[in-house]
Design an enzyme around this catalytic site. Structure first.
Site, PDB file in Angstrom:
ATOM      1  N   ASP A   1      32.146  37.671  42.212  1.00 36.20           N
ATOM      2  CA  ASP A   1      32.540  38.021  43.572  1.00 36.20           C
ATOM      3  C   ASP A   1      31.261  38.281  44.378  1.00 36.20           C
ATOM      4  O   ASP A   1      30.610  37.353  44.833  1.00 36.20           O
ATOM      5  CB  ASP A   1      33.448  39.252  43.456  1.00 36.20           C
ATOM      6  CG  ASP A   1      34.143  39.620  44.731  1.00 36.20           C
ATOM      7  OD1 ASP A   1      33.482  39.703  45.762  1.00 36.20           O
ATOM      8  OD2 ASP A   1      35.365  39.849  44.718  1.00 36.20           O
TER       9      ASP A   1
ATOM     10  N   ARG B   1      47.513  40.838  33.964  1.00 38.71           N
ATOM     11  CA  ARG B   1      46.569  40.078  33.132  1.00 38.71           C
ATOM     12  C   ARG B   1      47.268  39.059  32.231  1.00 38.71           C
ATOM     13  O   ARG B   1      46.685  38.068  31.840  1.00 38.71           O
ATOM     14  CB  ARG B   1      45.790  41.015  32.198  1.00 38.71           C
ATOM     15  CG  ARG B   1      44.846  41.960  32.882  1.00 38.71           C
ATOM     16  CD  ARG B   1      43.941  42.608  31.838  1.00 38.71           C
ATOM     17  NE  ARG B   1      43.306  43.834  32.312  1.00 38.71           N
ATOM     18  CZ  ARG B   1      42.172  43.879  32.996  1.00 38.71           C
ATOM     19  NH1 ARG B   1      41.549  42.763  33.320  1.00 38.71           N
ATOM     20  NH2 ARG B   1      41.660  45.027  33.373  1.00 38.71           N
TER      21      ARG B   1
ATOM     22  N   PHE C   1      41.889  37.955  46.968  1.00 45.26           N
ATOM     23  CA  PHE C   1      42.129  38.608  45.686  1.00 45.26           C
ATOM     24  C   PHE C   1      43.080  37.777  44.823  1.00 45.26           C
ATOM     25  O   PHE C   1      44.088  37.273  45.297  1.00 45.26           O
ATOM     26  CB  PHE C   1      42.716  40.006  45.910  1.00 45.26           C
ATOM     27  CG  PHE C   1      42.698  40.838  44.677  1.00 45.26           C
ATOM     28  CD1 PHE C   1      41.519  41.432  44.248  1.00 45.26           C
ATOM     29  CD2 PHE C   1      43.853  41.020  43.920  1.00 45.26           C
ATOM     30  CE1 PHE C   1      41.488  42.193  43.085  1.00 45.26           C
ATOM     31  CE2 PHE C   1      43.833  41.780  42.763  1.00 45.26           C
ATOM     32  CZ  PHE C   1      42.650  42.360  42.344  1.00 45.26           C
ATOM     33  N   VAL C   2      42.715  37.619  43.548  1.00 43.95           N
ATOM     34  CA  VAL C   2      43.554  36.851  42.614  1.00 43.95           C
ATOM     35  C   VAL C   2      43.874  37.678  41.364  1.00 43.95           C
ATOM     36  O   VAL C   2      43.119  38.579  41.005  1.00 43.95           O
ATOM     37  CB  VAL C   2      42.867  35.533  42.182  1.00 43.95           C
ATOM     38  CG1 VAL C   2      42.824  34.534  43.325  1.00 43.95           C
ATOM     39  CG2 VAL C   2      41.470  35.768  41.631  1.00 43.95           C
TER      40      VAL C   2
ATOM     41  N   ASP D   1      43.384  41.451  36.654  1.00 42.83           N
ATOM     42  CA  ASP D   1      44.444  42.423  36.921  1.00 42.83           C
ATOM     43  C   ASP D   1      44.448  42.921  38.350  1.00 42.83           C
ATOM     44  O   ASP D   1      43.433  42.897  39.043  1.00 42.83           O
ATOM     45  CB  ASP D   1      44.273  43.640  36.008  1.00 42.83           C
ATOM     46  CG  ASP D   1      43.036  44.463  36.405  1.00 42.83           C
ATOM     47  OD1 ASP D   1      41.943  43.874  36.472  1.00 42.83           O
ATOM     48  OD2 ASP D   1      43.185  45.670  36.656  1.00 42.83           O
TER      49      ASP D   1
ATOM     50  N   LYS E   1      33.921  33.080  43.645  1.00 39.61           N
ATOM     51  CA  LYS E   1      34.181  33.355  45.065  1.00 39.61           C
ATOM     52  C   LYS E   1      32.858  33.252  45.807  1.00 39.61           C
ATOM     53  O   LYS E   1      32.215  34.262  46.105  1.00 39.61           O
ATOM     54  CB  LYS E   1      34.731  34.772  45.233  1.00 39.61           C
ATOM     55  CG  LYS E   1      36.169  34.966  44.868  1.00 39.61           C
ATOM     56  CD  LYS E   1      36.566  36.380  45.252  1.00 39.61           C
ATOM     57  CE  LYS E   1      37.969  36.698  44.828  1.00 39.61           C
ATOM     58  NZ  LYS E   1      38.282  38.134  45.041  1.00 39.61           N
TER      59      LYS E   1
ATOM     60  N   GLU F   1      32.192  34.983  32.129  1.00 37.19           N
ATOM     61  CA  GLU F   1      32.773  35.909  33.109  1.00 37.19           C
ATOM     62  C   GLU F   1      34.048  35.312  33.691  1.00 37.19           C
ATOM     63  O   GLU F   1      34.138  34.104  33.891  1.00 37.19           O
ATOM     64  CB  GLU F   1      31.774  36.141  34.256  1.00 37.19           C
ATOM     65  CG  GLU F   1      30.983  37.429  34.143  1.00 37.19           C
ATOM     66  CD  GLU F   1      31.755  38.667  34.619  1.00 37.19           C
ATOM     67  OE1 GLU F   1      32.989  38.729  34.474  1.00 37.19           O
ATOM     68  OE2 GLU F   1      31.092  39.572  35.134  1.00 37.19           O
ATOM     69  N   ASP F   2      35.002  36.180  33.975  1.00 31.41           N
ATOM     70  CA  ASP F   2      36.227  35.709  34.606  1.00 31.41           C
ATOM     71  C   ASP F   2      35.987  35.288  36.056  1.00 31.41           C
ATOM     72  O   ASP F   2      36.430  34.238  36.485  1.00 31.41           O
ATOM     73  CB  ASP F   2      37.329  36.783  34.540  1.00 31.41           C
ATOM     74  CG  ASP F   2      36.871  38.147  35.062  1.00 31.41           C
ATOM     75  OD1 ASP F   2      35.661  38.334  35.335  1.00 31.41           O
ATOM     76  OD2 ASP F   2      37.730  39.038  35.193  1.00 31.41           O
TER      77      ASP F   2
HETATM   78  P1  XMP Z   1      31.033  41.278  41.407  1.00 31.67           P
HETATM   79  O1  XMP Z   1      31.251  41.708  42.837  1.00 31.67           O
HETATM   80  O2  XMP Z   1      30.206  42.260  40.656  1.00 31.67           O
HETATM   81  O3  XMP Z   1      32.498  41.415  40.854  1.00 31.67           O
HETATM   82  O4  XMP Z   1      30.607  39.859  41.280  1.00 31.67           O
HETATM   83  C1  XMP Z   1      32.882  40.966  39.657  1.00 31.67           C
HETATM   84  C2  XMP Z   1      34.049  41.773  39.154  1.00 31.67           C
HETATM   85  O5  XMP Z   1      34.915  42.211  40.217  1.00 31.67           O
HETATM   86  C3  XMP Z   1      36.272  42.084  39.842  1.00 31.67           C
HETATM   87  N1  XMP Z   1      36.952  41.160  40.784  1.00 31.67           N
HETATM   88  C4  XMP Z   1      38.239  40.812  40.761  1.00 31.67           C
HETATM   89  N2  XMP Z   1      39.237  41.144  39.927  1.00 31.67           N
HETATM   90  N3  XMP Z   1      40.734  39.800  41.156  1.00 31.67           N
HETATM   91  C5  XMP Z   1      40.486  40.647  40.138  1.00 31.67           C
HETATM   92  O6  XMP Z   1      41.411  40.913  39.385  1.00 31.67           O
HETATM   93  C6  XMP Z   1      39.797  39.409  42.037  1.00 31.67           C
HETATM   94  O7  XMP Z   1      40.095  38.640  42.955  1.00 31.67           O
HETATM   95  C7  XMP Z   1      38.479  39.950  41.832  1.00 31.67           C
HETATM   96  N4  XMP Z   1      37.301  39.788  42.496  1.00 31.67           N
HETATM   97  C8  XMP Z   1      36.395  40.541  41.824  1.00 31.67           C
HETATM   98  C9  XMP Z   1      36.249  41.541  38.431  1.00 31.67           C
HETATM   99  O8  XMP Z   1      36.387  42.613  37.542  1.00 31.67           O
HETATM  100  C10 XMP Z   1      34.886  40.921  38.248  1.00 31.67           C
HETATM  101  O9  XMP Z   1      34.422  40.957  36.935  1.00 31.67           O
HETATM  102 MG    MG Z   2      35.158  40.948  34.968  1.00 26.70          MG
END
Ligand code: XMP
Ligand code: MG
Length: 180
Positions: free
Chosen positions: A109, A171, A158-159, A165, A137, A105-106
């Protein structure tokens, strides 16, 4: 792009946060660790689209043991109150029965996406499932998820960049930027 400079995407300004070099160093260390820990396990890397595509590519290039990679796409609806609001828009094509799976996973959150997805994955009968994330995070967590490998713990801001993106763009940056 010059990493020392702030960038503008749509209506927002972003400042340098993690450089290409810092990112690549962490990924290299993670690959080393996985090459050791999964040496005889023939793992399947399961990459969560879209955000994890660059992380996946750079990590997978440094995996030197026998391994497979596959992709799924998870999407969450915004602005809805239901807890059932994570959908799988491209499903799991690989057979993971009795296989060792490493989810890539990228960013984690709230944890909602993974908390919904992991039970679905477990239902496919893998031998093991571990989670590797580029960015964590921690302070934003609302749903508990145990992470096995984390490249960076980051603040709840936010990043963008390196696969992540802001409303579709950003991206393709080698570095990661943080909202100013
Ligand atoms: P959850 O809340 O399900 O979120 O853990 C995961 C997804 O939320 C998006 N996400 C971000 N995307 N910058 C982004 O570009 C951010 O700072 C950010 N924080 C959450 C992302 O798609 C991730 O997979
Ligand atoms: Mg994602």
């Amino acid at each position: 792009m010059n990493f020392m400079k702030a960038i503008s995407l749509h209506d927002k300004e972003f400042v340098p946060f993690l450089s290409e070099r810092e990112i690549q160093e962490k990924i290299e260390a993670l690959a080393l660790q996985l090459n050791n820990e999964y040496a005889d396990k023939k793992p399947i890397f399961l990459s969560v689209l879209n955000g994890a595509f660059l992380f996946t590519a750079d990590l997978f290039k440094q995996i030197t043991i026998e391994a497979e990679v596959c992709f799924i796409k998870l999407a969450s609806y915004n602005g809805m109150t239901s807890s059932e609001n994570v959908i799988t828009s491209i499903g799991l094509a690989a057979n993971i029965v009795d296989r060792h799976v490493i989810v890539l996973e990228d960013i984690i959150d709230t944890g909602k996406t993974l908390q919904h997805f992991l039970p679905q994955l477990a239902a496919h009968g893998p031998a093991s499932v571990k989670i590797a994330v580029l960015l964590n995070k921690k302070e934003a967590r609302q749903y508990q998820v145990d992470l096995d490998y984390t490249c960076f713990d980051i603040p709840n801001k936010f990043v963008v960049g390196y696969g992540l993106d802001y409303d579709g763009i950003g991206r393709n940056s080698k570095d990661i930027y943080q909202l100013k």
